[in-house]
Design an enzyme around this catalytic site. Structure first.
Site, PDB file in Angstrom:
ATOM      1  CG  ASP A 266      -9.976  -0.447   4.851  1.00 46.03           C
ATOM      2  OD1 ASP A 266      -9.678  -0.854   3.715  1.00 46.03           O
ATOM      3  OD2 ASP A 266      -9.301  -0.688   5.876  1.00 46.03           O
TER       4      ASP A 266
ATOM      5  CE  LYS B 100      -3.848  -2.459   2.067  1.00 50.85           C
ATOM      6  NZ  LYS B 100      -4.833  -2.668   3.129  1.00 50.85           N
TER       7      LYS B 100
ATOM      8  CD  GLN C 248      -3.780  -4.093   6.441  1.00 49.07           C
ATOM      9  OE1 GLN C 248      -3.915  -3.012   5.864  1.00 49.07           O
ATOM     10  NE2 GLN C 248      -4.009  -5.252   5.838  1.00 49.07           N
TER      11      GLN C 248
HETATM   12  N1  LUD Z   1      -7.576  -4.922   6.673  1.00 47.75           N
HETATM   13  C1  LUD Z   1      -7.224  -5.533   4.399  1.00 47.75           C
HETATM   14  N2  LUD Z   1      -6.718  -7.054   6.135  1.00 47.75           N
HETATM   15  C2  LUD Z   1      -6.356  -8.105   5.209  1.00 47.75           C
HETATM   16  N3  LUD Z   1      -1.519  -9.534  -2.647  1.00 47.75           N
HETATM   17  C3  LUD Z   1      -5.721  -6.294   2.662  1.00 47.75           C
HETATM   18  C4  LUD Z   1      -4.467  -7.674   1.039  1.00 47.75           C
HETATM   19  C5  LUD Z   1      -2.800  -6.841  -0.504  1.00 47.75           C
HETATM   20  N4  LUD Z   1      -8.529  -2.895   7.164  1.00 47.75           N
HETATM   21  C6  LUD Z   1      -8.111  -3.774   6.274  1.00 47.75           C
HETATM   22  O1  LUD Z   1      -5.201  -5.206   2.466  1.00 47.75           O
HETATM   23  O2  LUD Z   1      -7.972  -4.064   2.770  1.00 47.75           O
HETATM   24  C7  LUD Z   1      -7.814  -4.326   3.974  1.00 47.75           C
HETATM   25  N5  LUD Z   1      -8.225  -3.468   4.947  1.00 47.75           N
HETATM   26  N6  LUD Z   1      -6.715  -6.474   3.531  1.00 47.75           N
HETATM   27  N7  LUD Z   1      -5.396  -7.481   2.077  1.00 47.75           N
HETATM   28  C8  LUD Z   1      -6.105  -8.547   2.731  1.00 47.75           C
HETATM   29  C9  LUD Z   1      -6.915  -7.890   3.824  1.00 47.75           C
HETATM   30  C10 LUD Z   1      -7.159  -5.824   5.758  1.00 47.75           C
HETATM   31  C11 LUD Z   1      -4.281  -8.924   0.518  1.00 47.75           C
HETATM   32  C12 LUD Z   1      -3.374  -9.132  -0.527  1.00 47.75           C
HETATM   33  C13 LUD Z   1      -2.646  -8.093  -1.043  1.00 47.75           C
HETATM   34  C14 LUD Z   1      -3.703  -6.624   0.511  1.00 47.75           C
HETATM   35  C15 LUD Z   1      -1.659  -8.302  -2.150  1.00 47.75           C
HETATM   36  O3  LUD Z   1      -0.998  -7.379  -2.582  1.00 47.75           O
HETATM   37  C16 LUD Z   1      -0.644  -9.929  -3.713  1.00 47.75           C
HETATM   38  C17 LUD Z   1      -1.394 -10.846  -4.670  1.00 47.75           C
HETATM   39  O4  LUD Z   1      -2.383 -11.472  -4.273  1.00 47.75           O
HETATM   40  O5  LUD Z   1      -0.883 -10.952  -5.810  1.00 47.75           O
HETATM   41  C18 LUD Z   1       0.477 -10.795  -3.223  1.00 47.75           C
HETATM   42  C19 LUD Z   1       1.251 -10.241  -2.134  1.00 47.75           C
HETATM   43  C20 LUD Z   1       2.578 -10.966  -2.077  1.00 47.75           C
HETATM   44  O6  LUD Z   1       3.552 -10.312  -2.420  1.00 47.75           O
HETATM   45  O7  LUD Z   1       2.557 -12.155  -1.704  1.00 47.75           O
END
Ligand code: LUD
Ligand code: NAP
Length: 322
Positions: free
Chosen positions: A145, A76, A120
């Site tokens: 969010d 992010k 988060q």
């Molecule tokens: N909490 C989120 N908790 C978990 N994947 C994320 C997420 C990036 N308040 C709040 O950010 O929106 C949220 N708001 N969440 N998540 C999950 C959830 C939260 C999940 C995956 C990724 C954010 C991401 O970038 C990459 C992908 O799937 O290709 C891979 C990441 C890697 O390098 O392994």
């Protein structure tokens, strides 16, 4: 007379796939999120020129030190820096009390130079902290969010233009749009009813005029429900639970799941898989998202989108006469 080959081509044009299974079209979250980030970079550049150095600003509040949260937050912060959003990471120790977390949220709420605030999840604290209290403490106009009751309530009533839409479902909708398949009139099935994925996904599909079935851990006969889906969105947190045989031929399959499974061939000893058994679903679906590289990068891109939107709303409110 048609030759067999030309008959097969004609039938395929009408959506008939015959016995020979073809692979689904992969919907890339990496590519789509890049397009969104490029568009936002231009928008932020314009804001900066028009409003004398003004920059959208985001605070990411973390409690504790979970590895997965650290990784997601790093994505992010990197995306924000590239776009020109001023993002700040505030980390409280895992000994932080509920009152301390609330105080941090209130101080950001009261800071007019911050346009977006996320906490988060999950919180990593040795103390008991009420998640609902925390997500609802974020000022609705900074809740990028979309997890507060106000924003969730607006979404559930179909006031889509007047709320922040949670990033993961919003990203899923963008990926569905990429397929060119129209949502209106389709039967959509969502697996999961969490506040962050399943419930808002249900609302979004509904208000985009799909007929929606939402499944959860008490739903009997999940395979039958899945087989009825023209559009399937899965957010259950169960590795490879949805089997290809359950999937309707030609369906759009969006996999939100992120699960770590053992894999001795990897240096880390594990790999990431979704909630859908990709190899088998790929043979039945029309479109499918990969994991990784599907929904995850879209979650990040949509957070950036909501932050820019929040800054634009701020400017509209604070620039009388514009
Ligand atoms: N909490 C989120 N908790 C978990 N994947 C994320 C997420 C990036 N308040 C709040 O950010 O929106 C949220 N708001 N969440 N998540 C999950 C959830 C939260 C999940 C995956 C990724 C954010 C991401 O970038 C990459 C992908 O799937 O290709 C891979 C990441 C890697 O390098 O392994
Ligand atoms: P969650 O809060 O644990 O919710 C899971 C939902 O799935 C619940 O509604 C649960 O039903 C349902 N469920 C669990 N097992 C089931 C089963 N066997 N059959 C049918 N439904 C079942 O999880 P979440 O936060 O929504 O996350 C779901 C998955 O998405 C996780 O893998 C998570 O890591 C991932 N995720 C990814 C992103 C991303 O950006 N890619 C963002 C958020 C989450 P009940 O309500 O009955 O318990």
């Amino acid at each position: 007379m048609f030759s067999l080959a030309s008959l097969s081509l004609r039938l395929r044009a009408f959506g008939y796939r015959g016995d020979r299974r073809t692979m689904a079209t992969v919907i890339s979250g990496n590519k789509t999120s890049k397009l969104v980030r490029q568009r936002l970079t231009k928008e932020v550049e314009q804001m900066k020129t028009q409003f004398l150095g003004f920059r959208p600003s985001l605070v990411v509040l973390q409690v504790g030190d979970r590895d997965d949260s650290n990784l997601y937050i790093s994505h992010k912060l990197k995306a924000a820096a590239e776009i020109g959003i001023d993002a700040k990471h505030v980390r409280l120790p895992n000994t932080a009390t509920q009152d301390e977390v609330l105080r941090s949220i209130i101080s950001v709420n009261e800071n007019p130079s911050v346009h977006g605030l996320i906490v988060q999840l999950p919180l990593d604290s040795v103390n008991h902290i009420d998640n609902e209290l925390i997500t609802n403490a974020v000022a609705p106009e900074k809740d990028v969010d979309g997890l507060s009751c106000i924003n969730a309530g607006k979404l559930s009533r179909g006031d889509l233009g007047d709320c922040f839409i949670p990033c993961t479902p919003n990203g899923c909708m963008e990926l569905i749009r990429q397929t060119g398949v129209s949502v209106a009139g389709k039967h959509a099935v969502v697996i999961g009813r969490s506040k962050i994925v399943g419930a808002p996904m249900h609302d979004l599909l509904l208000w985009n005029h799909a007929t929606v079935t939402t499944c959860h851990s008490k739903t009997p006969d999940l395979p039958v429900q899945v087989s009825r889906a023209d559009i399937l969105v899965v957010g259950a947190g169960r590795a490879e639970m949805v089997k290809g045989e359950w999937v309707k031929e030609g369906a759009v399959v969006i996999d939100c799941g992120i699960n770590h499974v053992p894999d001795e061939t990897k240096p880390s000893g594990k790999r990431v898989v979704g909630d859908v058994h990709y190899a088998s679903a790929n043979q039945r679906a029309g479109y499918i998202t990969p994991v990784p590289g599907g929904v995850g990068p879209m979650t990040v891109a949509m957070l950036m989108e909501n932050t820019v939107q929040s800054a634009q709303r701020f400017l509209l409110k604070n620039q009388p006469g514009r």
